[in-house]
Design a protein around this motif. Structure first.
Motif, mmCIF file in Angstrom:
data_model
loop_
_atom_site.group_PDB
_atom_site.id
_atom_site.type_symbol
_atom_site.label_atom_id
_atom_site.label_comp_id
_atom_site.label_asym_id
_atom_site.label_seq_id
_atom_site.Cartn_x
_atom_site.Cartn_y
_atom_site.Cartn_z
ATOM 1 N N ILE A 161 -3.826 5.466 0.073
ATOM 2 C CA ILE A 161 -4.619 5.704 1.277
ATOM 3 C C ILE A 161 -4.797 7.538 1.757
ATOM 4 N N ASP A 193 -2.692 -4.130 -8.241
ATOM 5 C CA ASP A 193 -4.386 -3.209 -6.813
ATOM 6 C C ASP A 193 -3.256 -3.028 -5.420
ATOM 7 N N MET A 212 -9.536 5.949 0.961
ATOM 8 C CA MET A 212 -8.941 4.385 0.913
ATOM 9 C C MET A 212 -9.707 4.053 -0.131
ATOM 10 N N ARG A 234 0.695 -0.973 0.000
ATOM 11 C CA ARG A 234 -0.158 0.043 0.128
ATOM 12 C C ARG A 234 0.903 1.277 -0.185
ATOM 13 N N GLU A 282 -3.970 -0.487 -2.501
ATOM 14 C CA GLU A 282 -4.161 -0.139 -1.514
ATOM 15 C C GLU A 282 -3.572 1.261 -1.489
ATOM 16 N N GLN A 285 -8.529 1.455 -3.468
ATOM 17 C CA GLN A 285 -7.947 0.286 -4.498
ATOM 18 C C GLN A 285 -7.229 0.898 -6.196
#
Ligand code: THU
Length: 130
Positions: free
Chosen positions: A104, A100, A114, A73, A102, A116
Motif C-alpha cells: 500500500i 506476495d 494498492m 502487508r 500487499e 501486490q
C-alpha cells in the motif's frame, strides 16, 4: 481506498525519523506481521550514498531480527502526489521474506496505490531456483 489506519499512522510517524540528510526525501514503512504486529522502518542515508538503506528494507530486517517470518502487508509513505514505489533492491528483499505481500503506497493524507508484490516483481529469482 481502504487501508489499516494503524498501519498508515505508523508509517507516517516513523517517516519523521528518516535519516535523509542528503536527499531530503523521507520515507516511512510499516509492515504488518501474520499475527497482526506492526514493525516500522525509515530510510537511513549515508555520506557514501551507496550505503543508504530504504525504509522498506529497514522494516523487513527489523522484523526478521525480532523473530517474525510471515507478513501480510506493508504500507510505504512518502510526501509525494504520485505513488512512490519500492526500488528494485527492496522488491527482491520484500519478495524473498514477504512473498506476495500487499503493498500500500500512501502520502501524508491519502493512499495513492494498492498493489501486490507478484505484480511489482514478475518472474522473480528466489530460493525455488537454487
Ligand atoms: N527510498 C526509500 O526509502 N524507499 C523507497 O521506496 C524509495 C526510496 C529512499 C532511499 C533514499 O534515502 C531516498 O529515498 C531517495 O532515494
Amino acid at each position: 481506498m481502504a487501508a489499516s489506519e494503524a498501519l498508515l499512522a505508523a508509517a507516517r510517524a516513523v517517516r519523521e525519523r528518516a535519516a535523509a540528510d542528503f536527499s531530503g526525501f523521507k520515507v516511512g514503512a510499516a509492515l504488518e506481521t501474520a499475527d497482526g504486529q506492526i514493525i516500522t522502518g525509515c530510510n537511513v542515508e549515508n555520506a557514501s550514498y551507496g550505503l543508504t538503506v530504504c525504509a522498506e528494507r529497514v522494516a523487513i530486517f527489523k522484523a526478521i531480527s525480532e523473530g517474525h517470518r510471515a507478513f501480510r502487508r506493508i504500507v510505504v509513505v512518502a510526501d509525494t502526489e504520485s505513488p512512490t514505489p519500492p526500488c528494485g533492491a527492496c522488491r527482491q528483499i520484500m519478495w524473498e521474506f514477504g512473498g506476495d505481500l500487499e503493498v500500500i503506497l500512501a502520502n501524508l493524507t491519502t493512499v495513492t496505490a494498492m498493489l501486490q508484490m507478484k505484480d511489482l516483481l514478475p518472474l522473480p529469482f528466489d530460493r525455488r531456483l537454487l
